[in-house]
Write a protein that holds these residues in place. Structure first.
Motif, PDB file in Angstrom:
ATOM      1  N   SER B 327       0.540  -1.390   0.014  1.00 60.54           N
ATOM      2  CA  SER B 327      -0.083   0.239   0.285  1.00 60.54           C
ATOM      3  C   SER B 327       0.898   1.085   0.090  1.00 60.54           C
ATOM      4  O   SER B 327       0.154   2.370  -0.436  1.00 60.54           O
ATOM      5  N   GLN B 371      -9.429   0.539  -0.865  1.00 60.29           N
ATOM      6  CA  GLN B 371      -9.682  -0.715   0.259  1.00 60.29           C
ATOM      7  C   GLN B 371     -11.266  -0.843   0.236  1.00 60.29           C
ATOM      8  O   GLN B 371     -11.779  -0.904   0.442  1.00 60.29           O
ATOM      9  N   GLU B 452      -6.112  -2.780  -2.860  1.00 59.74           N
ATOM     10  CA  GLU B 452      -7.456  -4.421  -2.624  1.00 59.74           C
ATOM     11  C   GLU B 452      -8.906  -3.575  -2.481  1.00 59.74           C
ATOM     12  O   GLU B 452      -9.967  -3.596  -1.303  1.00 59.74           O
ATOM     13  N   SER B 455     -10.936  -6.338  -1.175  1.00 60.35           N
ATOM     14  CA  SER B 455     -10.771  -7.521  -0.439  1.00 60.35           C
ATOM     15  C   SER B 455     -12.284  -7.349   1.125  1.00 60.35           C
ATOM     16  O   SER B 455     -12.157  -7.458   2.238  1.00 60.35           O
ATOM     17  N   SER B 484      -3.036  -6.182  -3.698  1.00 61.36           N
ATOM     18  CA  SER B 484      -3.934  -6.934  -3.176  1.00 61.36           C
ATOM     19  C   SER B 484      -3.090  -8.307  -3.100  1.00 61.36           C
ATOM     20  O   SER B 484      -1.878  -8.406  -3.129  1.00 61.36           O
TER      21      SER B 484
END
Lengths: 295, 547
Positions: B327, B371, B452, B455, B484
């Motif tokens: 990230s 995310q 992500e 997720s 991811s």
């Protein structure tokens, strides 16, 4: 409100939706509307007082003395024979002005200061908040007395002095709110869109921090009104024959055994104002929290 | 636990019959669980599968009296645990059973442990409460269990606080806590959802081995079929409060009859991305990128000397566990975190040196998809405000004309136009992510970092969002960095994959190459952790994987 066949958004729907939606929600909250109405009536009366007051505020009738409510004096008179209704109306001018203006000063300084400190963080935050700590540590009375001594007694100064003290807590609340919000991804999203820090604070942080701020504001206004009474009592605020609700209440309290109406009516005026403020505050908080009310 | 199982007679530990639960609110009565029946056998794992809102958690929580009443209301049914009906027990009797005979493991090990108590004290608490043992005995039992669930050096860590453990370790502590009173039934509510894939694989393995060793029944709640594929004996599929299908695992996977089960099976990511794209010049070049946090003397090297290229029009997958710095790389490319050293070039401009107007202009061309769609949208802004903001900011539309553009964006991301005045909380996770994608694409960026993006979503929604991203990627001609921890998701989308471990690149290769011929041990370990690998290849015999 909308149907599935929308093709364009009408002009009327433009603008900041948050405030428009909040207003729509506020209008449906009966208590809040009641509070708003009462406050508006009080403010209008306060503005018009010099023209609509039944007597002059300094007009004494020593021969009459203290009388209970009657047809000539709806709320009675005080020991100098002054009309209580007139006193309450003139007192409301001072109390409402102090309450709203000093709180507005505190709000503007506090929110800006706290938001900037919380958003920028680091050294800037440390310096800004230490300054707040120093001001906290200053004895409030000495601060006000000093201001009075240097600048002379003056209503405007009183507003500023009270506002300048009340903003400290506001800044702290705002800072802690902003620090929590700053971690959220929507702020990062705003940065990656290219928004400037000022816009991010204004559009993304302040609206989300309003809940606690509004609650604190509704608590600040009455405490400011009482503070004014205290200062006036010490001879630092308004002086007779000028008056305020706080002064009327403190005189009324001294004579409440003989002349209970002198405490009752100014007290009622203050209580009604505080109730209205709280209803309006709660209503505003709910109205601005888009999650609270489902349409 | 009791050694009468020599005969290997299968007896149910828990037998739920015709359970119905509803919620009574001012808005009316909602049936959360509608007439469901299932059993958990001794020494077996029964998995309840369903999306959020399917009633799977409510069903299990109501067995233990953990659904607040009101608003909850148990409308009928029985839950037999050793011939006593759990639903009829009074709260005191139920409290005795809870934690002693029936234990629970929750989804989030951070919020379920008290941050102000050492794990040792938290472990001993149920023991001291339910059984008459001395503190010393309780402590030695706690140490034994910590050892058993794989906590290294329990003697020195037992007096640590929860925050001193990693997520996986905390979940192990939770498991130890659940097992300390030797329960006969274990209810595990999404115990691995908050964990990384490799950790998830370890925890699942641990659960399966502890369960087999103690011969206890397990009720495993999950939204992800793939997760339970390797360990469950029985599978119960729930949708909207009802059981749509139930049966032995192999039967479910081989010939699911209900369309919803088939949809769930289909939503498990598998296979690669069709078609190869011609290789062209790099759009983003990263050279010797370092992003360090903390003090200058002992910095945390989140990203340490990383170099790679992202080619125009490709999707580059960035894979690693949490803490691997993936990230941080994404955020460094977009200048959301300060870069310590190194170079990030977008076409010919060095991103790390930009300031003011030039940076703002670049941000129009590079965007980020976050995310968590619950955190990445301003809760006080309507869809309209959220989507209009970037358009107005960069002067792409004026106040008068922006409305039409907003509606066009909503069409693109598959949101009904009627939602334009709604606030984020009125949407589901999937819809929120569509709004976030719309916001990122509003300025027609050339490059998007997706961190992500699926997720936090249910599996079937995951599949929809991935399909949307694929489609929009083509339509908008996007270059994408797709971050991811989930290799099977990355495989669907990415042309090439970069594997990251502890801030450095372990391996980078074309997607199929990486899956077929991983070069590094760490990559192989990641590949082996993909849940439900048995499903990826349905022709292979099922069955051995529980071992």
């Amino acid at each position: 409100m909308n149907t599935s066949t929308i093709t364009d958004i009408s002009e009327a729907e433009q603008g900041t939706s948050l405030w428009r939606d909040a207003w729509l929600r506020l209008r449906r909250n009966r208590l809040a509307v009641f509070g708003l109405a009462v406050l508006l009536v009080f403010v209008i009366i306060a503005i018009l007082t010099p023209w609509i007051a039944p007597y002059g505020y300094a007009q004494q009738q020593l021969a009459v003395g203290a009388t209970p409510p009657s047809a000539a004096h709806w709320l009675g008179t005080d020991i100098f024979g002054r009309d209580l209704l007139t006193q309450i109306m003139y007192g409301g001018r001072v109390s409402l002005a102090v309450g709203f203006i000093a709180t507005a000063v505190a709000l503007v300084i506090g929110i800006t200061w706290g938001a900037v400190a919380g958003y920028v963080g680091g050294k800037v935050d440390a310096v800004m908040m230490r300054l707040v700590d120093i001001l906290y540590a200053l004895p409030f009375m000495i601060f006000i007395v000093l201001l009075m001594v240097v600048f002379g007694r003056n209503m405007l100064l009183l507003f500023l002095a009270i506002g300048a003290v009340e903003w400290l807590t506001m800044a702290r609340i705002m800072r802690s709110q902003v620090q929590t919000l700053r971690q959220q991804e929507f702020v990062e999203a705003a940065i990656s869109l290219g928004l400037s820090p000022a816009t991010i604070i204004r559009r993304h942080l302040v609206p989300n921090a309003l809940g606690p701020i509004i609650v604190y504001t509704t608590l600040t206004i009455p405490s400011v009104m009482l503070l004014e009474a205290f200062l006036s009592f010490l001879g630092l605020g308004v002086q007779p024959p000028q008056t305020s609700w706080g002064l009327l209440i403190s005189y009324g309290a001294e004579t409440m055994e003989e002349y209970p109406w002198l405490l009752l009516y100014p007290g009622l005026a203050l209580i009604l104002t505080l109730f209205s403020l709280n209803f309006l505050g709660d209503g505003l908080r709910d109205a601005l929290d888009v999650r609270s009310a489902k349409d | 636990m009791r050694w009468t199982c020599a005969a290997r007679r299968i007896e149910p530990v828990l037998k739920v019959e015709n359970l119905s639960v509803s919620f009574v609110t001012r808005m009316g009565t909602t049936k959360a669980v509608d007439d469901i029946s299932f059993t958990v056998d001794k020494g077996k794992i029964t998995a309840i599968i369903g999306e959020s809102g399917s009633g799977k958690s409510v069903a299990c929580y109501s067995l233990l009296g953990l659904v607040p009443q009101p608003p909850g209301r148990i409308d009928g049914g029985r839950a037999l645990f050793h011939d006593q009906d759990l639903l009829q027990l009074d709260p005191t009797a139920l409290r005795k059973i809870r934690g002693r005979d029936i234990a629970m493991i929750f989804q989030d090990p951070m919020t379920c442990l008290n941050p102000y108590m050492t794990i040792g004290r938290q472990l001993m608490e149920p023991l001291l409460y339910h059984k008459k043992v001395s503190r010393a005995q309780a402590r030695s039992r706690a140490l034994e269990l910590l050892e058993e669930v794989g906590i290294r050096d329990p003697v020195s860590t037992i007096d640590n606080y929860p925050h001193q453990f990693s997520g996986g370790m905390r979940q192990r502590v939770m498991i130890a806590m659940a097992l300390i009173n030797e329960p006969e039934l274990l209810i595990a509510d999404e115990p691995t959802t908050a964990l990384d894939v490799t950790i998830q694989a370890q925890i699942l393995k641990l659960l399966a081995s502890l369960q087999a060793k103690r011969d206890i029944g397990v009720l495993f709640i999950s939204h992800d079929l793939a997760v339970v594929a390797d360990i469950a004996d029985q599978i119960v599929v729930m949708q909207q409060g009802r059981i749509v299908e139930a049966g032995k695992r192999d039967a479910i996977f081989r010939n699911a009859s209900h369309p919803y089960t088939q949809k769930l099976l289909h939503a498990i990511p598998h296979g690669g991305k069709p078609g190869e794209r011609p290789v062209c010049e790099p759009l983003v070049t990263v050279r010797n990128l370092c992003t360090w946090f903390g003090s200058r003397k002992s910095p945390v090297k989140a990203v340490d000397d990383v170099s790679f290229d992202i080619l125009r029009g490709e999707v580059l997958g960035l894979v690693g566990e949490s803490g691997s710095g993936k990230s941080t790389i994404g955020r460094s490319l977009l200048r959301l975190v300060p870069v310590t050293s190194g170079e990030v070039r977008f076409e010919d401009t060095d991103v790390t040196a930009l300031q003011g107007r030039a940076l703002k202009n670049l941000r129009r061309r590079m965007q980020f998809i976050f995310q968590d769609p619950f955190a990445s949208l301003n809760p006080r802004m309507t869809v309209y405000d959220t989507l209009a903001e970037p358009l107005l900011l960069h002067g792409l539309e004026s106040r008068g004309t922006v409305g039409a553009h907003v509606l066009k964006l909503m069409d693109d991301v598959g949101l009904a136009r009627a939602f334009v005045r709604k606030y984020p909380h009125e949407f589901s996770g999937g819809q929120r992510q569509r709004i976030a994608i719309g916001r990122a694409l509003a300025t027609r960026p050339e490059f998007v970092v997706a961190d992500e993006p699926v997720s936090a979503l249910d599996v079937t929604i995951q599949a929809q969002i991935l399909a949307l991203m694929q489609e929009l990627g083509r339509e908008y001609g996007l270059t994408m960095l797709f971050i991811s921890h989930d290799l099977s998701v990355v495989r669907q989308l990415a042309d090439r994959i970069v594997v990251l471990h502890k801030g450095t690149i372990v391996e980078q290769a074309g997607t199929e190459d990486l899956f077929e011929r991983p070069q590094q041990a760490y990559t192989r370990q990641l590949l082996q952790s993909i849940p439900g690998r048995t499903l990826l290849n349905l022709d292979a015999p099922l069955g051995e994987s529980t071992a």
